[in-house]
Design an enzyme around this catalytic site. Structure first.
Site, PDB file in Angstrom:
ATOM      1  N   THR A 176       0.940  -1.113   0.214  1.00 44.10           N
ATOM      2  CA  THR A 176       0.236   0.420  -0.001  1.00 44.10           C
ATOM      3  C   THR A 176       1.033   1.355   0.624  1.00 44.10           C
ATOM      4  O   THR A 176       1.909   1.039   0.089  1.00 44.10           O
ATOM      5  CB  THR A 176      -0.977  -0.383   1.465  1.00 44.10           C
ATOM      6  OG1 THR A 176      -1.826  -1.200   1.267  1.00 44.10           O
ATOM      7  CG2 THR A 176      -1.474   1.115   1.325  1.00 44.10           C
ATOM      8  N   VAL A 218     -13.326  -4.058   0.232  1.00 47.73           N
ATOM      9  CA  VAL A 218     -12.709  -2.781   0.796  1.00 47.73           C
ATOM     10  C   VAL A 218     -11.888  -2.687   1.895  1.00 47.73           C
ATOM     11  O   VAL A 218     -12.228  -3.131   2.572  1.00 47.73           O
ATOM     12  CB  VAL A 218     -13.786  -1.838   0.865  1.00 47.73           C
ATOM     13  CG1 VAL A 218     -12.960  -0.066   0.468  1.00 47.73           C
ATOM     14  CG2 VAL A 218     -14.366  -1.653  -0.796  1.00 47.73           C
ATOM     15  N   THR A 248      -0.552   0.904   6.646  1.00 55.44           N
ATOM     16  CA  THR A 248      -0.277   0.152   5.746  1.00 55.44           C
ATOM     17  C   THR A 248      -0.225  -1.442   6.748  1.00 55.44           C
ATOM     18  O   THR A 248       0.389  -1.200   7.626  1.00 55.44           O
ATOM     19  CB  THR A 248       0.703  -0.055   4.945  1.00 55.44           C
ATOM     20  OG1 THR A 248       1.286  -1.165   4.263  1.00 55.44           O
ATOM     21  CG2 THR A 248       2.295   0.687   5.739  1.00 55.44           C
ATOM     22  N   GLY A 249      -0.773  -2.391   6.177  1.00 61.36           N
ATOM     23  CA  GLY A 249      -1.552  -3.754   6.713  1.00 61.36           C
ATOM     24  C   GLY A 249      -2.202  -4.321   6.527  1.00 61.36           C
ATOM     25  O   GLY A 249      -2.895  -4.233   5.837  1.00 61.36           O
TER      26      GLY A 249
END
Lengths: 297, 297
Positions: free
Chosen positions: A158, A187, A208-209
């Site tokens: 990301t 999503v 992010t993750g």
């Protein structure tokens, strides 16, 4: 009001320890390029919200991350993108989820923010909206991983950016191709304001993750609560929020990370994974980038 | 662990002052019915997450609110639904956005929570997922306001429920047809965990109102931050979060409201609009419902 020294931080995703080879070098170059694009905005007195949009769009175009051109595919083999952007000065926000026919999801999110009374548009109708307003379509072959193409972008990654501009305003933006092999229509947190993306007058956050854990902890808003509610230093607020993600995810889960900037220009970039591609520029020297733990960050 | 007295609260949306006529009576009856359905779960030792799902599904079926059968239409004349559910005990969550072919969005959200590793599925692919797992399809003519049908449901009226069960666990669920005349593909706060819907071990929240402002303030998670972060009483935490929405929306905007329950069984149901359909049952007497300001609430 005294002009502040602007600052910009970007990330290209939390991930595994392997950070070698051509793909690694390309990613670090793409981070430097994104920092340059965003810094040009800030150094000329531009707005944080423009800097984060352009930095994220640069990383989406690069094909080096799991976002935009390099996005991974879902369980049906299709690429779908999520993105959000938020202007801390006004808490205006825009996001798109599960779009699949445009090249830059963050630009679509910006149009949702600027040109509609809404925050979140999803699915094929969000593609229609973005295309009608001039977002570039993803031409055949544009997505590197779709339809059995190259897997060069197929690494968790990301992308996101946070910035403080010379007027003292903050902004955040995040874009992703989501979880590899995700169910069609899923999503993640990148498009969920308060989860993967947040900006207000006190701080700006891009995460992010594994997105589901960031949604279930309202991660990015949790960082803001720590700063503005509890009065914690930014690094402690972000560390606590990340520890909450790790605790919820349980042992063995990879966790993730974030980049965050506070209104005093403090930046923190914690991650619980072996690596997180990240970079920072503040005009005091050359942009700095890293993937592994690094004492300069 | 001492068994707690369960409690269930529901809402049928914040709205204007007009609360008269047959539609008003039907809405109050539908609230009573939803309280009965949910209370049956709690009184027999059932889980809060089951009680809120069933209470919300009852209101979706009723056709009396802007949710499920009574959902309003978007700018294209289509009905699309949003919903979320969250189990405070585990912070497990599920949500759907912009679905249009199923009868009960909250049941689809529950399946996302229970049967996938994801939190949010959107658009036509979320319909496909729900139908494949047995959620009832919306038959032709099911939606009262679609295709030029009756406008009986065309009143602002998101529905939601929050509950505390005898094991001391909390849960929240919300469902809506969204903003009347919304852009196709728009998803509001109901489906955004942390905005319109939230539950954790300390409180459970379901909101109603102009969704974009609830997303931009991370409303429901803001209530939780007030309770667990700042140690505020539930009513004060919810009041502050609602004041933030009203301030962001600006003068002239309608605002909204919420229902919330804390782990000690405290309930609060503030609203900034002239009315908010709401009800409560705790086994100490008959269910109580109201639309206008009422000293019993």
């Amino acid at each position: 009001m005294t002009a502040r020294r602007p600052i910009l931080a970007v990330h290209g995703g939390a991930g595994p320890a392997s950070t070698e080879g051509e793909a690694h070098v390309a990613r670090e170059h793409a981070l430097v390029a994104a920092l340059g694009v965003g810094w040009n905005v800030l150094a000329s007195g531009g707005r944080a919200v423009d800097a984060v949009e352009q930095a994220v769009a640069s990383m989406e175009r690069s094909g080096c991350f799991n976002a935009g051109r390099g996005a991974v595919v879902d369980a049906s083999g299709a690429v779908t993108l999520d993105a959000a952007i938020m202007d801390g000065a006004t808490r205006a926000a825009g996001a798109v989820g599960a779009v699949g026919r445009i090249a830059a999801a963050v630009s679509a999110a910006r149009l949702v923010m600027d040109r509609t009374p809404h925050v979140l548009l999803v699915g094929p109708l969000a593609d229609d909206f973005a295309l009608a307003l001039g977002v570039a379509p993803a031409a055949a072959g544009y997505f590197l991983n779709a339809g059995g193409g190259s897997a060069s972008g197929a690494v968790p990654g990301t992308v996101g950016a946070v910035a403080l501009d010379s007027a003292g305003h903050l902004a955040a933006a995040t874009a992703t191709g989501g979880l590899s092999g995700k169910l069609p229509g899923r999503v993640g947190d990148s498009a969920v304001v308060g989860a993967g993306t947040w900006a207000d007058p006190t701080c700006a956050v891009s995460a992010t993750g594994r997105g589901e854990f960031f949604i279930r902890t309202a991660f990015a808003h949790g960082v803001a609560c720590g700063v503005s509610g509890l009065g914690l230093p930014l690094a402690e607020a972000a560390g606590r929020a990340l520890a909450d993600v790790v605790a919820l995810a349980g042992s063995g889960a990879a966790g993730g990370g974030c980049i965050a900037v506070a209104r005093d220009g403090t930046v923190t970039m914690p991650f619980s994974t072996p690596s997180m591609y990240r970079g920072i520029v503040d005009g005091s020297g050359a942009p700095r980038v890293a993937a592994l733990a690094d004492p300069r960050f």
